[in-house]
Design an enzyme around this catalytic site. Structure first.
Site, mmCIF file in Angstrom:
data_model
loop_
_atom_site.group_PDB
_atom_site.id
_atom_site.type_symbol
_atom_site.label_atom_id
_atom_site.label_comp_id
_atom_site.label_asym_id
_atom_site.label_seq_id
_atom_site.Cartn_x
_atom_site.Cartn_y
_atom_site.Cartn_z
ATOM 1 N N ARG A 59 -10.071 4.096 10.695
ATOM 2 C CA ARG A 59 -10.597 3.121 9.730
ATOM 3 C C ARG A 59 -10.160 1.723 10.166
ATOM 4 O O ARG A 59 -9.058 1.553 10.680
ATOM 5 C CB ARG A 59 -10.110 3.444 8.313
ATOM 6 C CG ARG A 59 -8.587 3.340 8.070
ATOM 7 C CD ARG A 59 -8.164 1.949 7.641
ATOM 8 N NE ARG A 59 -6.741 1.841 7.408
ATOM 9 C CZ ARG A 59 -5.848 1.491 8.320
ATOM 10 N NH1 ARG A 59 -6.226 1.227 9.560
ATOM 11 N NH2 ARG A 59 -4.572 1.370 7.985
ATOM 12 N N GLY A 107 4.845 2.132 11.325
ATOM 13 C CA GLY A 107 4.619 0.866 12.026
ATOM 14 C C GLY A 107 5.794 0.477 12.901
ATOM 15 O O GLY A 107 5.693 -0.413 13.741
ATOM 16 N N HIS A 164 -9.290 8.087 8.256
ATOM 17 C CA HIS A 164 -9.458 8.305 9.696
ATOM 18 C C HIS A 164 -10.067 9.698 9.891
ATOM 19 O O HIS A 164 -9.941 10.571 9.034
ATOM 20 C CB HIS A 164 -8.110 8.338 10.418
ATOM 21 C CG HIS A 164 -7.224 7.149 10.247
ATOM 22 N ND1 HIS A 164 -7.552 5.888 10.685
ATOM 23 C CD2 HIS A 164 -5.973 7.029 9.714
ATOM 24 C CE1 HIS A 164 -6.549 5.056 10.446
ATOM 25 N NE2 HIS A 164 -5.579 5.723 9.840
ATOM 26 N N GLN A 213 -5.414 7.558 5.082
ATOM 27 C CA GLN A 213 -4.302 6.804 5.678
ATOM 28 C C GLN A 213 -3.344 6.236 4.652
ATOM 29 O O GLN A 213 -2.157 6.053 4.938
ATOM 30 C CB GLN A 213 -4.865 5.669 6.564
ATOM 31 C CG GLN A 213 -5.426 4.464 5.821
ATOM 32 C CD GLN A 213 -6.833 4.674 5.276
ATOM 33 O OE1 GLN A 213 -7.452 5.692 5.546
ATOM 34 N NE2 GLN A 213 -7.338 3.718 4.512
ATOM 35 N N HIS A 265 -0.674 7.363 19.921
ATOM 36 C CA HIS A 265 -0.622 8.434 18.910
ATOM 37 C C HIS A 265 -0.033 9.729 19.463
ATOM 38 O O HIS A 265 0.796 10.366 18.816
ATOM 39 C CB HIS A 265 -2.028 8.674 18.342
ATOM 40 C CG HIS A 265 -2.654 7.419 17.814
ATOM 41 N ND1 HIS A 265 -3.497 6.634 18.571
ATOM 42 C CD2 HIS A 265 -2.529 6.804 16.621
ATOM 43 C CE1 HIS A 265 -3.883 5.588 17.872
ATOM 44 N NE2 HIS A 265 -3.309 5.653 16.680
ATOM 45 N N GLY A 266 -0.478 10.102 20.689
ATOM 46 C CA GLY A 266 0.053 11.328 21.293
ATOM 47 C C GLY A 266 1.533 11.181 21.599
ATOM 48 O O GLY A 266 2.335 12.095 21.393
ATOM 49 N N SER A 323 3.572 7.728 11.464
ATOM 50 C CA SER A 323 2.378 7.075 10.905
ATOM 51 C C SER A 323 1.421 8.082 10.255
ATOM 52 O O SER A 323 1.588 9.299 10.392
ATOM 53 C CB SER A 323 1.629 6.340 12.018
ATOM 54 O OG SER A 323 0.974 7.302 12.836
ATOM 55 N N CYS A 324 0.419 7.539 9.590
ATOM 56 C CA CYS A 324 -0.590 8.379 8.930
ATOM 57 C C CYS A 324 -1.290 9.292 9.941
ATOM 58 O O CYS A 324 -1.452 10.495 9.713
ATOM 59 C CB CYS A 324 -1.610 7.510 8.211
ATOM 60 S SG CYS A 324 -2.249 6.148 9.214
ATOM 61 N N THR A 348 0.827 -1.218 0.000
ATOM 62 C CA THR A 348 0.000 0.000 0.000
ATOM 63 C C THR A 348 0.861 1.268 0.000
ATOM 64 O O THR A 348 0.676 2.170 -0.823
ATOM 65 C CB THR A 348 -0.913 -0.003 1.246
ATOM 66 O OG1 THR A 348 -1.674 -1.213 1.218
ATOM 67 C CG2 THR A 348 -1.845 1.194 1.273
ATOM 68 N N ILE A 349 1.803 1.349 0.918
ATOM 69 C CA ILE A 349 2.651 2.545 1.017
ATOM 70 C C ILE A 349 3.765 2.487 -0.036
ATOM 71 O O ILE A 349 4.024 3.480 -0.727
ATOM 72 C CB ILE A 349 3.237 2.678 2.448
ATOM 73 C CG1 ILE A 349 2.104 2.809 3.489
ATOM 74 C CG2 ILE A 349 4.202 3.859 2.545
ATOM 75 C CD1 ILE A 349 1.200 4.016 3.347
HETATM 76 P P1 NAD Z 1 1.236 -3.711 3.132
HETATM 77 O O1 NAD Z 1 0.946 -5.005 3.799
HETATM 78 O O2 NAD Z 1 0.255 -3.115 2.225
HETATM 79 O O3 NAD Z 1 2.604 -3.824 2.334
HETATM 80 C C1 NAD Z 1 3.746 -4.437 2.906
HETATM 81 C C2 NAD Z 1 4.608 -4.980 1.794
HETATM 82 O O4 NAD Z 1 5.756 -5.640 2.360
HETATM 83 C C3 NAD Z 1 3.909 -6.023 0.931
HETATM 84 O O5 NAD Z 1 4.173 -5.714 -0.411
HETATM 85 C C4 NAD Z 1 4.570 -7.330 1.287
HETATM 86 O O6 NAD Z 1 4.670 -8.156 0.149
HETATM 87 C C5 NAD Z 1 5.956 -6.877 1.697
HETATM 88 N N1 NAD Z 1 6.640 -7.808 2.602
HETATM 89 C C6 NAD Z 1 6.093 -8.680 3.462
HETATM 90 N N2 NAD Z 1 7.065 -9.370 4.099
HETATM 91 C C7 NAD Z 1 8.238 -8.908 3.614
HETATM 92 C C8 NAD Z 1 9.605 -9.228 3.853
HETATM 93 N N3 NAD Z 1 9.974 -10.184 4.724
HETATM 94 N N4 NAD Z 1 10.550 -8.549 3.146
HETATM 95 C C9 NAD Z 1 10.230 -7.603 2.248
HETATM 96 N N5 NAD Z 1 8.940 -7.266 1.986
HETATM 97 C C10 NAD Z 1 7.972 -7.915 2.664
HETATM 98 O O7 NAD Z 1 1.616 -2.709 4.330
HETATM 99 P P2 NAD Z 1 1.492 -1.123 4.319
HETATM 100 O O8 NAD Z 1 0.118 -0.769 4.720
HETATM 101 O O9 NAD Z 1 2.069 -0.575 3.070
HETATM 102 O O10 NAD Z 1 2.416 -0.773 5.563
HETATM 103 C C11 NAD Z 1 3.828 -0.668 5.455
HETATM 104 C C12 NAD Z 1 4.335 0.229 6.565
HETATM 105 O O11 NAD Z 1 3.734 1.515 6.424
HETATM 106 C C13 NAD Z 1 4.006 -0.236 7.991
HETATM 107 O O12 NAD Z 1 5.034 0.207 8.850
HETATM 108 C C14 NAD Z 1 2.731 0.526 8.292
HETATM 109 O O13 NAD Z 1 2.511 0.691 9.674
HETATM 110 C C15 NAD Z 1 3.033 1.857 7.623
HETATM 111 N N6 NAD Z 1 1.862 2.677 7.264
HETATM 112 C C16 NAD Z 1 0.743 2.107 6.756
HETATM 113 C C17 NAD Z 1 -0.344 2.912 6.453
HETATM 114 C C18 NAD Z 1 -1.631 2.338 5.928
HETATM 115 O O14 NAD Z 1 -2.683 2.880 6.234
HETATM 116 N N7 NAD Z 1 -1.619 1.312 5.134
HETATM 117 C C19 NAD Z 1 -0.263 4.287 6.636
HETATM 118 C C20 NAD Z 1 0.932 4.857 7.106
HETATM 119 C C21 NAD Z 1 1.996 4.024 7.433
#
Ligand code: NAD
Length: 335
Positions: free
Chosen positions: A168, A110, A219, A300, A193-194, A139-140, A12-13
């Site tokens: 969410r 995360g 959110h 997010q 969060h705070g 984080s978001c 996602t990110i």
């Molecule tokens: P996601 O699950 O969508 O993507 C994670 C990616 O990592 C996937 O492509 C997966 O294939 C890959 N992956 C899994 N295991 C792995 C490994 N051993 N080595 C390399 N790659 C691996 O997760 P996300 O939502 O993109 O979240 C990623 C980070 O961003 C986290 O720290 C999360 O807390 C943070 N984040 C997420 C959001 C959100 O709302 N989705 C917002 C802000 C920050």
């Protein structure tokens, strides 16, 4: 010469950071990683991103007919900086790998602040990551809070902040998370969060509570801030109007919920329908004595994306002035 960027974890990110980096003229994506040959891995290859995978997974990708450029270690040997967008709990292992290859790395919200000792928000503390080997984009939700708290604190001093986060339950492509028909409080108060806001602005006094609700879009934060001054409601509106990556909307224009905000993002032609700004309801801002009240919404999946670009610029010493970096990123991303 452009800074060479890798994405570890094209989810996602990760996929959004890849698009944003390639929109800039001073950095480029040289490869992304995936652990399984999913539709996202296939799309990455179709989009022209060289795909790197764990050494023991190469055969799985070959069997699925997905072209692989090399191993995750090979990618480490080709980049100046890795944007680590892997899910939690992998940070120590990858930190050792990035250290071995002498490359810089950015983690996401995360991970804990203690992993890097520096947390990043472009407006609030761009310079703290200047030239750093490791940093972390918060984080978001924390990014959302910092975008509005920082300008208010700079001008009027926040004496106390009370925020409820209505979160969410899952991202739109996540069919596993929930709840789907319940409201779930985070009973450990204050929530993290705070505390995370304080990883960037340690002097801010803020207490947070949070509930999870069955929605995937955004959110919402309800914010109450006791200020060291009594500005008018209009002065707060004017301040937000001047703040980068904060967007004001009006309920009376029909933007009554997160649904219309995401519709707005699609209508203005944003990539993936993303809303990179923190959206504040102008007609929901109110000063009562020295207490400021407002509502804000956070997409997010996307608010942290321009922050990752600015963090690369600070760590790789590409632009010293935070406001210039923010403006450059925004222009390239159509913000
Ligand atoms: P996601 O699950 O969508 O993507 C994670 C990616 O990592 C996937 O492509 C997966 O294939 C890959 N992956 C899994 N295991 C792995 C490994 N051993 N080595 C390399 N790659 C691996 O997760 P996300 O939502 O993109 O979240 C990623 C980070 O961003 C986290 O720290 C999360 O807390 C943070 N984040 C997420 C959001 C959100 O709302 N989705 C917002 C802000 C920050």
């Amino acid at each position: 010469m452009k800074v060479k960027v890798g994405i570890n974890g094209y989810g996602t990110i990760g996929k959004r950071v890849a698009t944003a980096v390639n929109q800039q003229d001073d950095m480029e994506i040289v490869g992304v990683t995936k652990t399984r040959p999913t539709y996202e891995a296939k799309l990455a290859v179709q989009l022209g991103y060289p795909l790197y995978v764990p050494a023991d997974k190469i055969e799985d990708f070959k069997a699925a007919g997905v072209e692989v450029a090399g191993t995750v270690e090979d990618l480490c040997g080709k980049v100046d900086i890795m944007v680590d967008c892997t899910p939690g709990k992998l940070s120590e292992e990858y930190k050792a790998l990035y250290t071995k290859y002498g490359i810089k790395a950015i983690w996401q919200g995360g991970e804990d602040h203690s992993l890097t000792g520096i947390s990043f928000n472009a407006l609030a503390n761009y310079k703290e990551s200047w030239g750093a080997q490791f940093s972390r984009v918060v984080s978001c939700n924390t990014t959302g809070l910092l975008r509005t708290l920082f300008p208010i604190d700079s001008k009027y001093k926040i004496k106390n902040g009370y925020v409820t986060l209505i979160r969410r339950s899952a991202d739109p492509n996540d069919s596993k998370a929930g709840p789907i028909n319940a409201i779930e409080p985070v009973v450990k108060i204050p929530t993290h969060h705070g505390i995370d806001v304080q990883s960037v602005l340690p002097w801010i006094n803020i207490q947070t509570m949070a509930v999870k609700v069955p929605t995937t879009l955004m959110h919402m934060h309800t914010v109450a801030l006791e200020l060291g001054a009594e500005p008018s409601t209009q002065e707060i509106i004017d301040l937000f109007k001047q703040t980068p990556r904060v967007k004001l909307v009006k309920s009376k224009d029909g933007v009554k919920s997160t649904a219309q905000i995401m519709d707005l993002a699609r209508e203005i032609g944003r990539t993936r329908g993303d809303m990179f700004e923190i959206v504040v309801w102008e007609d929901g801002i109110k000063m009562v004595g020295n207490v400021l009240y407002y509502y804000q919404a956070v997409n997010q999946e996307s608010d942290v994306i321009p922050e990752n670009v600015d963090c690369i610029r600070s760590m790789c010493k590409l632009e010293e002035d935070p406001l210039k970096s923010i403006a450059k990123t925004n222009k390239a991303m159509g913000i």
